[in-house]
Design a protein around this motif. Structure first.
Motif, mmCIF file in Angstrom:
data_model
loop_
_atom_site.group_PDB
_atom_site.id
_atom_site.type_symbol
_atom_site.label_atom_id
_atom_site.label_comp_id
_atom_site.label_asym_id
_atom_site.label_seq_id
_atom_site.Cartn_x
_atom_site.Cartn_y
_atom_site.Cartn_z
ATOM 1 N N TYR A 156 0.880 -1.121 0.173
ATOM 2 C CA TYR A 156 0.133 0.142 -0.036
ATOM 3 C C TYR A 156 0.757 1.105 0.008
ATOM 4 O O TYR A 156 1.973 1.166 0.733
ATOM 5 N N TRP A 157 0.492 2.174 -0.715
ATOM 6 C CA TRP A 157 1.151 3.373 -0.742
ATOM 7 C C TRP A 157 0.310 4.536 -0.271
ATOM 8 O O TRP A 157 -1.098 4.643 -0.575
ATOM 9 N N TYR A 158 0.637 5.385 0.579
ATOM 10 C CA TYR A 158 -0.065 6.471 1.382
ATOM 11 C C TYR A 158 0.569 7.724 1.277
ATOM 12 O O TYR A 158 2.136 7.831 1.047
ATOM 13 N N LYS A 159 -0.204 8.943 1.396
ATOM 14 C CA LYS A 159 0.441 10.152 1.444
ATOM 15 C C LYS A 159 -0.252 10.565 2.793
ATOM 16 O O LYS A 159 -1.538 10.612 3.102
ATOM 17 N N GLN A 160 0.555 11.605 3.555
ATOM 18 C CA GLN A 160 0.100 12.202 4.706
ATOM 19 C C GLN A 160 0.651 13.710 4.442
ATOM 20 O O GLN A 160 1.836 14.101 4.412
ATOM 21 N N LYS A 161 -0.358 14.357 4.777
ATOM 22 C CA LYS A 161 -0.016 15.905 4.534
ATOM 23 C C LYS A 161 -0.704 16.175 6.126
ATOM 24 O O LYS A 161 -1.465 15.875 6.932
ATOM 25 N N TYR A 162 0.003 17.189 6.847
ATOM 26 C CA TYR A 162 -0.230 17.800 7.942
ATOM 27 C C TYR A 162 -1.411 18.230 8.127
ATOM 28 O O TYR A 162 -1.928 19.108 7.399
ATOM 29 N N GLY A 163 -2.351 17.784 9.163
ATOM 30 C CA GLY A 163 -3.522 18.345 9.302
ATOM 31 C C GLY A 163 -4.796 17.784 8.564
ATOM 32 O O GLY A 163 -5.709 18.023 8.508
ATOM 33 N N GLU A 164 -4.297 16.787 7.489
ATOM 34 C CA GLU A 164 -5.203 16.299 6.717
ATOM 35 C C GLU A 164 -5.278 14.881 6.727
ATOM 36 O O GLU A 164 -6.145 14.116 6.239
ATOM 37 N N GLY A 165 -4.393 14.105 7.667
ATOM 38 C CA GLY A 165 -4.634 12.700 7.616
ATOM 39 C C GLY A 165 -3.998 11.936 6.733
ATOM 40 O O GLY A 165 -3.391 12.626 5.773
ATOM 41 N N LEU A 166 -3.998 10.727 6.781
ATOM 42 C CA LEU A 166 -3.460 9.729 5.929
ATOM 43 C C LEU A 166 -4.322 9.447 4.822
ATOM 44 O O LEU A 166 -5.449 9.161 4.896
ATOM 45 N N ILE A 167 -3.674 9.478 3.419
ATOM 46 C CA ILE A 167 -4.453 9.343 2.498
ATOM 47 C C ILE A 167 -3.982 7.943 1.617
ATOM 48 O O ILE A 167 -2.792 7.917 1.486
ATOM 49 N N PHE A 168 -4.995 7.044 1.481
ATOM 50 C CA PHE A 168 -4.541 5.907 0.786
ATOM 51 C C PHE A 168 -4.432 6.151 -0.694
ATOM 52 O O PHE A 168 -5.082 7.017 -1.438
ATOM 53 N N LEU A 169 -3.338 5.814 -1.371
ATOM 54 C CA LEU A 169 -3.305 6.271 -2.783
ATOM 55 C C LEU A 169 -3.316 4.969 -3.589
ATOM 56 O O LEU A 169 -4.169 4.916 -4.379
#
Lengths: 112, 119
Positions: free
Chosen positions: A33-46
């Motif tokens: 799994y690849w995810y992206k995490q932006k501060y204040g926006e939570g973890l997003i599944f890619l």
């Protein structure tokens, strides 16, 4: 030792440049799994990759899983400031049962 | 896609107290997971919470410290008991939805996280 090695730990690129992030394991990966995490926006599944040799794309991001299912790469083409964040790989290394492990993340900064 | 909310979004707690984190999903899901992300470390799975059965804990995590409830298919709670400063972390709940059909694959969704600071 870390079961899922992610490299590089951090990356600074100029806008428009391509970049690759790698995720490597000594174990067979039953789901990557690849995810992206932006501060204040939570973890997003890619994306999720399951089969050896599988490749998936979403907009300008392409992820591949090697034939042996032990290494994955995430490639961003023509990077933009919106791509900045922490990219995290995660994997299911359980055969028949869920056992998730995660890499330590790659912090990406894109300079405009 | 599943939409997940978590409460509280952040809290500052005293050593020795307990905090219960709630996770609400807008659809029924089978698999729910609780993760912890300590400062400077990668995401770590605490436990898997399936409705109607006991939570399954990962190595290093025990039910007495992190009791979990899963009363139905849209809700779960994680309690961090007898807290110490080492419990300061971001706690995330996650769900997995399975899509069936041509090229079907599972997809994971994460809540916004609960930032816990223990003094």
């Amino acid at each position: 030792s870390q079961e899922l090695e992610q490299s590089p730990q951090s990356l600074i690129v100029q806008e428009g440049k391509n970049l690759t992030i790698n995720c490597t394991s000594s174990k067979t990966l039953y789901g990557l799994y690849w995810y992206k995490q932006k501060y204040g926006e939570g973890l997003i599944f890619l994306m999720m990759l399951q089969k050896g040799g599988e490749e998936k794309s979403h907009e300008k991001i392409t992820a591949k899983l090697d034939e042996k299912k032990q290494q994955s790469s995430l490639h961003i083409t023509a990077s933009q400031p919106s791509h900045a964040g922490i990219y995290l790989c995660g994997a299911d290394i359980g055969s028949g049962t869920y056992k998730y492990i995660f890499g330590t993340g790659t912090r990406l900064k894109v300079l405009a | 896609s599943a939409v997940i909310s978590q409460k509280p979004s952040r809290d500052i707690c005293q050593r020795g107290t307990s905090l219960t984190i709630q996770c609400q999903v807008d659809s029924q899901v089978t698999m729910m997971f609780w993760y912890r992300q300590q400062p400077g470390q990668s995401l770590t799975l605490i436990a898997t919470a399936n409705q109607g059965s006991e939570a399954t804990y990962e190595s290093g995590f025990v039910i007495d410290k992190f009791p979990i409830s899963r009363p139905n298919l849209t809700f779960s709670t994680l309690t961090v008991s007898n807290m110490s400063p080492e419990d300061s972390s971001i706690y995330l709940c996650s769900v997995e939805e399975a899509y069936f059909g041509t090229g079907g694959s599972d997809e994971q969704f994460f809540g916004p996280g609960t930032r816990l600071t223990v003094l």
